[in-house]
Write a protein that holds these residues in place. Structure first.
Motif, PDB file in Angstrom:
ATOM      1  N   UNK A 102       0.835  -1.204   0.000  1.00 11.86           N
ATOM      2  CA  UNK A 102       0.000   0.000   0.000  1.00 11.86           C
ATOM      3  C   UNK A 102       0.871   1.257   0.000  1.00 11.86           C
ATOM      4  N   UNK A 103       1.940   1.255   0.810  1.00 12.27           N
ATOM      5  CA  UNK A 103       2.846   2.408   0.862  1.00 12.27           C
ATOM      6  C   UNK A 103       3.567   2.600  -0.475  1.00 12.27           C
ATOM      7  N   UNK A 104       4.013   1.493  -1.045  1.00 12.23           N
ATOM      8  CA  UNK A 104       4.703   1.570  -2.335  1.00 12.23           C
ATOM      9  C   UNK A 104       3.763   2.102  -3.403  1.00 12.23           C
ATOM     10  N   UNK A 105       2.517   1.664  -3.361  1.00 13.71           N
ATOM     11  CA  UNK A 105       1.521   2.140  -4.324  1.00 13.71           C
ATOM     12  C   UNK A 105       1.343   3.651  -4.211  1.00 13.71           C
ATOM     13  N   UNK A 106       1.311   4.165  -2.986  1.00 16.15           N
ATOM     14  CA  UNK A 106       1.186   5.610  -2.784  1.00 16.15           C
ATOM     15  C   UNK A 106       2.408   6.351  -3.308  1.00 16.15           C
ATOM     16  N   UNK A 107       3.586   5.813  -3.050  1.00 20.08           N
ATOM     17  CA  UNK A 107       4.827   6.455  -3.482  1.00 20.08           C
ATOM     18  C   UNK A 107       4.909   6.504  -5.006  1.00 20.08           C
TER      19      UNK A 107
END
Length: 185
Positions: free
Chosen positions: A150-155
């Protein structure tokens, strides 16, 4: 620290509280260094990039809204720092000569098992350096930085499903590169 605490600290930085940036620096310095090291390889340049990333956090503090996680915002800045550094230095960001690195860490007498682990780590690093930029980046974020999908997707501004697909493809590509290096040995 948690995401909410990081956001509060960054919002304080936005208001002029540089002590809060010191807290964020203390917490994220090593993590950012690891990101830059796995993406670029040169420790001195990586330390410079960490400093630049934190400088930019202060410079562009007003772009932080607090709506998303601080960590995602930080990595977006870090990716830009890396991109700028690579362009300015006209150098491959696959890092330093890994043979030189192997000589530095392999000096002295090491137990066979330790030497084998070191050789495997070097082979893995070589295989990682051969990946496409996009694949190396998602692997570094997911495996070395231990970011959630999820964090990678946001980044990266993509869906979680796209992150999962990229990670899966990157791991498969890494296996192929690693086995090829192993076979050539």
């Amino acid at each position: 620290m948690n995401s909410l605490a990081d956001n509060v600290l960054m919002l304080r930085v936005k208001e002029g509280d540089l002590y809060s940036m010191g807290v964020l620096f203390k917490h994220y310095h090593r993590e950012l260094f690891g990101f830059f090291y796995h993406m670029y390889g040169n420790p001195d340049a990586c330390e410079d990039m960490v400093q630049t990333a934190f400088y930019r956090m202060i410079k562009y503090k007003n772009s932080f809204t607090g709506e998303g996680p601080f960590r995602a915002w930080m990595y977006q800045l870090a990716r830009n720092v890396l991109r700028d550094h690579v362009q300015q230095n006209k150098r491959s960001y696959h890092g330093q000569n890994l043979d030189d690195f192997a000589e530095k860490i392999g000096g002295g007498t090491l137990a066979d098992e330790s030497l084998q682990k070191t050789e495997q780590a070097i082979q893995l690093r070589n295989a990682l350096a051969l990946l496409s930029d996009a694949h190396r980046e998602v692997l570094v974020m997911s495996e070395y930085q231990e970011l959630k999908y999820k964090e990678i997707a946001e980044i990266l501004d993509i869906t979680e499903g796209a992150v999962k697909t990229r990670v899966h493809r990157a791991i498969n590509e890494l296996k192929i590169k690693y086995l090829k290096i192993e076979h050539e040995r």
